[in-house]
Enzyme design. Structure first.
Site, PDB file in Angstrom:
ATOM      1  N   TRP A  82       1.145  -1.132  -0.386  1.00 28.69           N
ATOM      2  CA  TRP A  82      -0.470   0.352  -0.141  1.00 28.69           C
ATOM      3  C   TRP A  82       1.132   1.055  -0.248  1.00 28.69           C
ATOM      4  CZ3 TRP A  82      -4.401  -0.974   3.714  1.00 28.69           C
ATOM      5  CH2 TRP A  82      -5.362  -1.847   3.785  1.00 28.69           C
ATOM      6  N   GLN A  94      11.460   2.156  -5.527  1.00 23.40           N
ATOM      7  CA  GLN A  94      10.377   2.512  -4.336  1.00 23.40           C
ATOM      8  C   GLN A  94       9.557   1.188  -4.797  1.00 23.40           C
ATOM      9  OE1 GLN A  94       8.338   6.136  -4.883  1.00 23.40           O
ATOM     10  NE2 GLN A  94       9.324   6.887  -4.066  1.00 23.40           N
ATOM     11  N   GLU A 152       6.203  19.870  -6.785  1.00 20.34           N
ATOM     12  CA  GLU A 152       6.130  18.693  -5.943  1.00 20.34           C
ATOM     13  C   GLU A 152       6.660  19.505  -4.392  1.00 20.34           C
ATOM     14  OE1 GLU A 152       6.704  16.568  -4.972  1.00 20.34           O
ATOM     15  OE2 GLU A 152       6.269  14.938  -6.386  1.00 20.34           O
TER      16      GLU A 152
END
Length: 486
Positions: free
Chosen positions: A167, A188, A279
């Site tokens: 998640w 990631q 960002e």
């Protein structure tokens, strides 16, 4: 302390403490919700809840700044603390301790409920009806490449063998009603899982969950070890299992109390342009890159759904509160596992996740006999820069505990007076560099390598502060406080 099992009860609790700004007038469907949310960050106002958005059906709502600093000056981290089931007055270091401590406790697995019990499946849209155009997805910033359909939602994916369910939060841009494109970074966790599906030559099933229980959004946005189960970790924080339900069209379990769930598959090629996007470093984005396409196949949602959003930029938004705390908790965990007596770690909000403070207790030399501050600094860097989360942090400061690391005024004073102009630092060359931190040269971004540094600001002798607290006898201070103001 109270755990909020869905977004609506959390919003109600914030409203009761005066931390919700109800925007009842109709706002446009392009920039207005994002601009209001961005201003709310910068003036630290209550979180905006938009009740009427042009271009979408009545009842569809937007919720901005879900984990930013609270408008309550007496409890600045209340939104983060309450999201995690902690007391609203919890301090930043207390939140970090809770996040770190939960990593050492047994996880509480989620519990599956039937579809009839799952609020997220009150409405089921398939085929052409499963279209993003019906939802209030605004532009986050006016230089962005498109409307960003994910800024605070949870992406759920799992490996082809089903052994690892992840998640996470990653930015995802809307292409049209049936397609999105998401930033998938190979290092990631979602990138590691996508790579396994690519190796099989099969599109990756995904569920994009908007508005689950606040703890789910928070944990999705912080680092925990690879192959750890976020759902179990959330159960530990909550003290109860997360209720999940099987997705309508996929072999994935999704949070049962979520507002909206988008189901589909991710392409095995980087076949669509994503970005630019403003960002967390505080600058509007430039350029785009080829990323995988997220195809939309099924959508489920609650009645009158709420779509939460984080509009990243200059401090202080969720990147500088929740994500920064998660990174600090990760650093604290690894440093203590290395048997270093760290008092706490902290990332000042205004550093935009470019500084990490490692706070040492006054007696650290007694706890580490024979170790100099230079050796300690080197050791801290060796531990931290091996971790995945520290890819985002270019500068670390090892500091004493004689000031409040959460008070930016005190941080600036301490660093200004204790960082040596040229010496007392450990430089680590050829470290991993990605494009999100703003401080590197283009050649370093292309190479994927650059320098990182740990500054040794530890005092050989603690100096008394020329302050009210340390510059006067206790009886004088007490007499003044008893008669203040005169």
């Amino acid at each position: 302390m109270k755990y909020y099992g869905d977004l609506r009860s959390f919003i109600t609790a914030l409203d009761e403490m005066g931390d919700i700004m109800h925007v009842q007038r109709e706002v446009d469907g392009d920039f207005e919700p994002s601009a209001i949310t961005r201003r709310s960050y910068e003036i630290q106002s209550p979180a905006p809840l938009f009740h009427k958005v042009a271009g979408v059906a009545p009842g569809f709502r937007l919720f901005g700044a879900p984990a930013a600093l609270s408008s309550r000056s007496d409890m600045p981290y209340a939104r983060v603390a309450m999201s995690l089931g902690l007391a609203p007055e919890s301090s930043g270091p207390e939140i970090i301790e809770a996040l770190s401590a939960a990593r050492f406790k047994p996880g509480i697995p989620p519990v599956r409920v039937e579809s009839a019990q799952a609020e997220c499946q009150q409405n089921i849209l398939r085929g052409d009806a499963a279209n993003l155009d019906r939802f209030p997805i605004p532009f986050a910033h006016d230089k962005d490449g498109g409307r960003y359909a994910n800024t605070w939602g949870t992406l759920i994916v799992k490996t082809p063998d089903g052994k690892w369910v992840n998640w996470s939060i990653a930015r995802v841009m809307k292409v049209d009603g049936k397609r999105m494109v998401g930033l998938i970074v190979p290092s990631q966790h979602i990138g590691q899982i996508w790579t396994q599906w690519v190796a099989r030559g099969e599109p990756m099933p995904y569920a994009l969950v908007q508005g689950p229980a606040p703890a789910i959004s928070c944990v999705s946005g912080i680092p925990i070890p690879a192959h750890a189960d976020e759902a179990d970790y959330i159960g530990t924080l909550a003290g109860e299992p997360v209720p999940v339900v099987k997705a309508i069209s996929l072999d994935l379990d999704v949070p049962a109390t979520a507002e909206i769930v988008i189901e589909g598959h991710v392409s095995i090629e980087r076949d669509c342009q994503e970005g630019p996007y403003g960002e967390y470093g505080g600058y509007l984005g430039e350029g785009s890159s080829a990323q995988p396409t997220f195809h939309v196949e099924t959508i489920t949602h609650r009645d009158d759904p709420i779509w939460p959003m984080s509009i990243t930029g200059r401090p202080t938004d969720e990147s500088h509160t929740l994500w920064a705390m998660g990174l600090a908790a990760d650093a604290l965990t690894y440093l203590r596992e290395a048997e270093l007596p760290i008092k706490t770690t902290w990332i000042p909000e205004d550093s935009t996740v470019h500084w990490l403070l490692v706070v040492m207790p006054e007696n650290w030399r007694e706890l580490l006999p024979g170790i100099s501050s230079e050796e300690l600094t080197q050791r801290i860097g060796e531990v931290l820069f091996k971790t995945d989360a520290m890819v985002f942090i270019p500068k670390v400061y090892v500091v004493d505990d004689d000031f409040d690391p959460t008070n930016l005024r005190e941080v600036v004073w301490a660093l200004s007076t204790r960082v040596h102009p040229v010496g007392r630092r450990a430089v680590f060359d050829d470290q991993r560099v990605i494009r999100l931190p703003q401080c590197y040269d283009e050649a370093e971004y292309v190479a994927g390598k650059g320098a990182k540094v740990v500054f040794d600001t530890l005092q050989t002798k603690r100096h008394l502060h020329a302050s009210f607290a340390q510059g006067y006898p206790e009886e004088v201070r007490q007499r003044i406080l008893d008669n203040w103001p005169e």
